[in-house]
Design an enzyme around this catalytic site. Structure first.
Site, PDB file in Angstrom:
ATOM      1  N   ASP A 177       0.854  -1.193   0.000  1.00 43.93           N
ATOM      2  CA  ASP A 177       0.000   0.000   0.000  1.00 43.93           C
ATOM      3  C   ASP A 177       0.889   1.241   0.000  1.00 43.93           C
ATOM      4  O   ASP A 177       0.715   2.159   0.798  1.00 43.93           O
ATOM      5  CB  ASP A 177      -0.915  -0.011   1.227  1.00 43.93           C
ATOM      6  CG  ASP A 177      -2.020   1.034   1.151  1.00 43.93           C
ATOM      7  OD1 ASP A 177      -2.429   1.397   0.030  1.00 43.93           O
ATOM      8  OD2 ASP A 177      -2.470   1.496   2.219  1.00 43.93           O
ATOM      9  N   ASN A 203       1.798   7.054   3.116  1.00 42.73           N
ATOM     10  CA  ASN A 203       2.442   6.053   3.967  1.00 42.73           C
ATOM     11  C   ASN A 203       3.956   6.223   3.993  1.00 42.73           C
ATOM     12  O   ASN A 203       4.690   5.301   4.368  1.00 42.73           O
ATOM     13  CB  ASN A 203       2.084   4.640   3.497  1.00 42.73           C
ATOM     14  CG  ASN A 203       0.759   4.172   4.065  1.00 42.73           C
ATOM     15  OD1 ASN A 203       0.330   4.645   5.118  1.00 42.73           O
ATOM     16  ND2 ASN A 203       0.109   3.248   3.389  1.00 42.73           N
ATOM     17  N   ASP A 238       3.514   1.837   8.088  1.00 42.79           N
ATOM     18  CA  ASP A 238       2.266   1.084   7.959  1.00 42.79           C
ATOM     19  C   ASP A 238       2.340  -0.062   6.949  1.00 42.79           C
ATOM     20  O   ASP A 238       1.884   0.053   5.811  1.00 42.79           O
ATOM     21  CB  ASP A 238       1.122   2.028   7.589  1.00 42.79           C
ATOM     22  CG  ASP A 238      -0.238   1.361   7.770  1.00 42.79           C
ATOM     23  OD1 ASP A 238      -0.286   0.208   8.247  1.00 42.79           O
ATOM     24  OD2 ASP A 238      -1.246   2.001   7.434  1.00 42.79           O
TER      25      ASP A 238
END
Length: 331
Positions: free
Chosen positions: A204, A209, A222
């Site tokens: 992701d 992030n 994350d």
């Protein structure tokens, strides 16, 4: 009220602070709710030292084995001197804790801001980081985490949306036709990449992030969606803008990347197929969480007729995008 909603409903400030103290930290009573919907994440101030980040996992999403595997991956990366924010572990090397039936983990806080998508120097460094990460990620496979595929990100989520009656009746036929076409086109795109490999990825890797520290450069956050996927999965969300801008940005990323790990240029044709899968999966993700008040509050536009009409238009556009030539690099 579902069990899931009830669990988060009972996650009071007192429980959050007591959970952190259960691991030997002394809190000063102050905390900040951070921007997270899948899990509940808090910045908790301590009596001494920097604040700590407490992440409370959504019930029933991941098994302990899947979370532990994600944690091991990020800790191994950090130990290999990659700038990733890895979970804190106690003296027994435990990283998942339980307090009043809430599973949680703790992380150091890293300050900074998101990278600038137009900053080519930053993109080069991000490419270098991802090349190092993938060189490590390719050494073995995940055992307990998902593989991004047509099945997991198109067939299963689209079937759920239809069966759970999220798609309005008058749009079901068109939605089914579009997702069937996408599944077929993505399958064909996968087949056009000879010897396609899936490796351990962040999964992701968008700019939110990543935080950029003025003194230290990028830190990757994350790993909650860490998955087996083609390498391009961790690169395509770093680029944006018009085709010429994307070509320049990806060229810079890959220049840094290939100093540490080989990249199969054939994977560039998977960018739009992966974007299509992400769009379908995202709508199903929202639907699966629709009994959580945090989602109805922060995504009020979801599950309206207008939303689904727009979603179908976007899927139709993706079918056309996937038929175009793949991204061409500069130079």
């Amino acid at each position: 009220m579902s069990e899931l909603t009830l669990d988060y409903h009972n996650l009071s400030p007192e429980v959050v602070l007591d959970a952190v103290e259960s691991q030997g930290f002394r809190v000063d009573g102050r905390y900040i709710v951070l921007n997270s919907y899948e899990n509940r994440v808090y910045q908790v101030n301590l009596e001494e030292g920097d604040p700590i980040i407490a992440k409370f996992y959504r019930p029933n999403r991941w098994t302990n084995e899947a979370i532990e595997e994600e944690h091991r991956f990020s800790i191994e990366l950090y130990d290999a001197e990659l700038p990733v924010v890895a979970p804190w572990k106690n003296e027994a090397d435990v990283t998942i804790f339980n307090y009043q039936n809430f599973r949680f983990s703790l992380y150091p806080r890293r300050g900074g801001h998101p990278p600038e998508p137009s900053n080519l120097d930053q993109l080069y460094r991000l490419g270098s980081l991802m090349g190092r990460l993938h060189a490590f990620g390719a050494t073995k496979a995940f055992e307990h985490r998902k593989t991004i595929s047509v099945q997991s990100h198109c067939i299963e989520p689209s079937a759920f949306l239809i069966e759970a009656s999220f798609i309005p009746n008058e749009l079901v036929k068109e939605y089914k036709s579009l997702t069937d076409q996408i599944a077929e086109q993505v399958t064909q795109a996968w087949a056009k990449v000879p010897n396609l490999k899936t490796i351990r990825t962040h999964g992701d890797c968008h700019l939110s992030n990543i935080i950029w520290s003025r003194d230290e450069g990028p830190w990757l956050l994350d790993f909650d969606d860490a998955a087996m996927a083609p390498a391009i999965q961790d690169l395509w969300m770093l680029i944006s803008g018009e085709p010429a801008e994307k070509a320049l940005q990806m060229s810079e990323i890959l220049e840094g990347y290939q100093a540490f790990f080989d990249f199969d240029l054939a994977e560039l044709q998977l960018i739009e197929p992966l974007r299509s899968l992400r769009m379908i999966h995202y709508s199903a993700w929202l639907a699966h969480r629709w009994d959580d008040p945090a989602f109805t509050k922060h995504f009020p536009w979801f599950n309206t007729l207008h939303y689904w009409q727009q979603h179908l238009t976007e899927l139709d556009n993706q079918i056309h995008e996937m038929q175009k030539p793949s991204l061409q690099l500069c130079g």
